[in-house]
Design a protein around this motif. Structure first.
Motif, PDB file in Angstrom:
ATOM      1  N   THR A  88      98.138  37.587 -63.409  1.00 63.82           N
ATOM      2  CA  THR A  88      97.075  36.701 -63.900  1.00 63.82           C
ATOM      3  C   THR A  88      96.243  37.419 -64.954  1.00 63.82           C
ATOM      4  O   THR A  88      96.116  38.645 -64.938  1.00 63.82           O
ATOM      5  CB  THR A  88      96.154  36.242 -62.748  1.00 63.82           C
ATOM      6  N   ARG A  89      95.662  36.640 -65.846  1.00 62.07           N
ATOM      7  CA  ARG A  89      94.703  37.170 -66.814  1.00 62.07           C
ATOM      8  C   ARG A  89      93.802  36.033 -67.270  1.00 62.07           C
ATOM      9  O   ARG A  89      94.157  34.842 -67.168  1.00 62.07           O
ATOM     10  CB  ARG A  89      95.402  37.807 -68.015  1.00 62.07           C
ATOM     11  N   VAL A  90      92.614  36.384 -67.737  1.00 67.60           N
ATOM     12  CA  VAL A  90      91.661  35.409 -68.267  1.00 67.60           C
ATOM     13  C   VAL A  90      91.554  35.617 -69.775  1.00 67.60           C
ATOM     14  O   VAL A  90      91.265  36.723 -70.246  1.00 67.60           O
ATOM     15  CB  VAL A  90      90.287  35.553 -67.598  1.00 67.60           C
ATOM     16  N   VAL A  91      91.797  34.543 -70.529  1.00 71.34           N
ATOM     17  CA  VAL A  91      91.731  34.576 -71.992  1.00 71.34           C
ATOM     18  C   VAL A  91      90.857  33.419 -72.458  1.00 71.34           C
ATOM     19  O   VAL A  91      91.163  32.248 -72.168  1.00 71.34           O
ATOM     20  CB  VAL A  91      93.138  34.474 -72.624  1.00 71.34           C
ATOM     21  N   VAL A 129      96.864  29.234 -56.498  1.00 63.59           N
ATOM     22  CA  VAL A 129      95.895  30.083 -57.177  1.00 63.59           C
ATOM     23  C   VAL A 129      94.709  30.303 -56.248  1.00 63.59           C
ATOM     24  O   VAL A 129      94.164  29.345 -55.685  1.00 63.59           O
ATOM     25  CB  VAL A 129      95.411  29.460 -58.502  1.00 63.59           C
ATOM     26  N   VAL A 130      94.336  31.566 -56.077  1.00 58.46           N
ATOM     27  CA  VAL A 130      93.175  31.917 -55.252  1.00 58.46           C
ATOM     28  C   VAL A 130      92.268  32.830 -56.063  1.00 58.46           C
ATOM     29  O   VAL A 130      92.714  33.853 -56.599  1.00 58.46           O
ATOM     30  CB  VAL A 130      93.601  32.623 -53.949  1.00 58.46           C
ATOM     31  N   ALA A 184      94.192  41.816 -68.954  1.00 59.42           N
ATOM     32  CA  ALA A 184      94.468  40.988 -67.795  1.00 59.42           C
ATOM     33  C   ALA A 184      93.408  41.247 -66.726  1.00 59.42           C
ATOM     34  O   ALA A 184      92.836  42.319 -66.647  1.00 59.42           O
ATOM     35  CB  ALA A 184      95.850  41.299 -67.216  1.00 59.42           C
ATOM     36  N   GLN A 185      93.248  40.227 -65.880  1.00 63.53           N
ATOM     37  CA  GLN A 185      92.346  40.366 -64.741  1.00 63.53           C
ATOM     38  C   GLN A 185      93.076  39.913 -63.504  1.00 63.53           C
ATOM     39  O   GLN A 185      93.888  39.030 -63.560  1.00 63.53           O
ATOM     40  CB  GLN A 185      91.100  39.519 -64.958  1.00 63.53           C
ATOM     41  N   THR A 203      88.462  38.192 -59.096  1.00 62.70           N
ATOM     42  CA  THR A 203      89.883  38.513 -59.152  1.00 62.70           C
ATOM     43  C   THR A 203      90.712  37.285 -58.801  1.00 62.70           C
ATOM     44  O   THR A 203      90.392  36.548 -57.874  1.00 62.70           O
ATOM     45  CB  THR A 203      90.231  39.642 -58.164  1.00 62.70           C
ATOM     46  N   PHE A 204      91.780  37.071 -59.548  1.00 64.92           N
ATOM     47  CA  PHE A 204      92.679  35.950 -59.301  1.00 64.92           C
ATOM     48  C   PHE A 204      94.006  36.430 -58.711  1.00 64.92           C
ATOM     49  O   PHE A 204      94.509  37.499 -59.072  1.00 64.92           O
ATOM     50  CB  PHE A 204      92.985  35.184 -60.604  1.00 64.92           C
TER      51      PHE A 204
END
Length: 301
Positions: free
Chosen positions: A268-271, A206-207, A300-301, A213-214
């Motif tokens: 990837t996404r942030v929730v 994971v970066v 999603a991000q 942004t992931f």
């Protein structure tokens, strides 16, 4: 009996000094972009097995002709073709061999010695044929074929027992279950530093970029399973710390070898302040539908 003999070759350190010297020499060759060509990055798998078909096929065909009367001239022509094709095949093999683990290199060294003996025997066979010593040429040719068979046995051990040249990330789509997987809070991932997490026991790199942004890739390098989370980041890519393969973070593409296969990539996404990843479906990527569309129900991000 044979597996035990081959295993003993893997464990024998007597040739390690030679391996170190030869490896440094091969890596120092000024090949530049040709190196990736020889690795087979353009092909999607090592090119060495493809190139060896010409000398092996030519020499085997020459042996068949040598068993028939009056075909010595044609057999000699095939031996010459095999000798000409052996050089690029050997160079491709050497470039791959220099980026292997030590136990693989030990088997590879004996493999190279067997093939070198075969080239010498076939060169002598061709010289005898040119001089009219057909019987001696045939005998040397059959000895050369025996050396080639030995080299092939060792090459098979390298490829199928030791997995040299295999895609070490191939199993990822078979192991990771479908859907989104939560792997940590956003705060756990400092920007610009590679991190290692796991999904269904599969390590994931994971970066997080400075803008939030992931990117997520399978963490074990497709070349020889090197730990990409211990690699270096540069220009939107990660470099494997073991053999220097470079992968693009956005899509896992192998920008430089020795890796010939890309890395499996995760959406990837942030929730709710947590990062979730999902193994990217190649069909979805080709259709142009972005993760986090209406069909995903979340952003999603």
């Amino acid at each position: 009996m044979v597996p035990r003999l081959l295993d003993s070759v893997e464990r024998r350190p007597s040739g390690d000094a030679v391996i170190d010297a030869l490896g440094r020499g091969v890596r120092a060759l000024p090949l530049r972009g040709v190196r990736d060509l020889l690795h087979g990055r353009w092909l999607g798998h090592p090119v060495h097995p493809l190139l060896v078909q010409v000398p092996v096929g030519s020499w085997l065909s020459a042996a068949v002709l040598d068993l028939r009367p009056g075909r010595a001239r044609e057999a000699g022509s095939l031996i010459a073709v095999g000798l000409a094709a052996a050089a690029p095949a050997a160079l491709a093999g050497a470039v791959d061999w220099a980026e292997l683990h030590r136990r693989q290199q030990r088997v590879g060294l004996v493999h190279a010695l067997a093939n070198t003996a075969a080239v010498g025997l076939y060169a002598a066979s061709l010289a005898c044929r040119v001089q009219g010593r057909t019987k001696a040429g045939r005998g040397l040719g059959f000895l050369g074929l025996t050396a080639v068979a030995t080299g092939g046995l060792l090459g098979g051990h390298l490829a199928y027992r030791q997995a040299a040249g295999a895609n070490h990330a191939e199993e990822v789509p078979q192991v990771v279950s479908a859907g989104w997987h939560r792997i940590g809070s956003v705060a756990e991932f400092p920007a610009g530093r590679p991190a290692r997490r796991a999904v269904d026991d599969v390590p994931v790199l994971v970066v997080r970029e400075a803008d939030g942004t992931f990117h997520a890739l399978a963490e074990r390098c497709s070349h020889l399973a090197g730990p990409l989370s211990e690699g270096t980041l540069d220009g939107g890519c990660v470099r494997c710390p073991w053999h220097g393969s470079v992968f693009r973070l956005s899509d896992g593409w192998n920008v430089h070898g020795p890796a010939t296969s890309p890395q499996p990539v995760f959406d990837t996404r942030v929730v709710d302040g947590h990062l979730e990843v999902r193994l990217r479906d190649p069909d979805q990527a080709e259709s142009g539908r972005e993760p986090g569309s209406a069909e995903d129900d979340t952003t999603a991000q």
